[in-house]
Enzyme design. Sequence first.
Site, PDB file in Angstrom:
ATOM      1  N   LYS A  10       0.855  -1.184   0.000  1.00  0.00           N
ATOM      2  CA  LYS A  10       0.000   0.000   0.000  1.00  0.00           C
ATOM      3  C   LYS A  10       0.893   1.237   0.000  1.00  0.00           C
ATOM      4  CE  LYS A  10      -4.140   1.925   1.991  1.00  0.00           C
ATOM      5  NZ  LYS A  10      -5.297   1.648   2.864  1.00  0.00           N
ATOM      6  N   ASP A 106     -11.418   3.023  11.942  1.00  0.00           N
ATOM      7  CA  ASP A 106     -12.161   2.866  10.684  1.00  0.00           C
ATOM      8  C   ASP A 106     -12.584   1.412  10.504  1.00  0.00           C
ATOM      9  OD1 ASP A 106     -13.379   3.820   8.389  1.00  0.00           O
ATOM     10  OD2 ASP A 106     -11.602   3.615   7.148  1.00  0.00           O
TER      11      ASP A 106
END
Length: 227
Positions: A10, A106
């Site tokens: 990522k 999240d």
Amino acid sequence: LSVNRLVAVKVLDQAAAAEKRYSATHFVDEIQTIGRLDHPNVIHIYQADRTPDGRLFYAMELLRGPTLETLLDQEGALTPERAVTLVRQVLSGLHAAHAAGVVHSDVKPCNVALQPPAGGDGHDERAVVFDFGVARLREDNPHRGSPAIGASVAYMAPEQAFDGTVDVRSDLFSTGLLLYGLLTGWQRDSLDEMVPPLTPAAIADPHLLGVLRRALAYDANDRFESA
């Protein structure tokens, strides 16, 4: 490459990082904190660093199974037994992260993936919590509010949505919404419906309904203290 391992990488976009107030040092420190965890329900992170041109990245475990979001799309609401089993694993992973000083901030279906068992027989699937990139270090106080950034409105806790702060109990609220969604298929459409219908008509099991009512208490002080 040196150990011939397939990984997921990522890379943090620089413009997005600036817009969302990410700190480069904080990002690397935080990912390295998660990387030190060795827990079956937390993504394994192998490296966190910067590319030669300064972009932040991390390399992590490559998960083979679907996310819970994909599972819901494909199968609809899950049986209570399967939903509870998966969410217990999510909570176990969050507990390890919280103990290490990290609030995920999240938690949502697309940030939990299922890793199929090694035997491939479909049993003992492993839920893995990932994408700690918007999490905030909470230092030594599990109830110390930290700035909330980048999270999904559909799973935000009230204090996260309206005050811009998160702590471990914010993760528990989001996990409560996750469990409710797995059981019923419900998802919040706007912040006007902060808490879903917590009625026997929606959740038949009285014990499970009690757990959800506490997890989804509007006031963080009325929720569970830990994962």
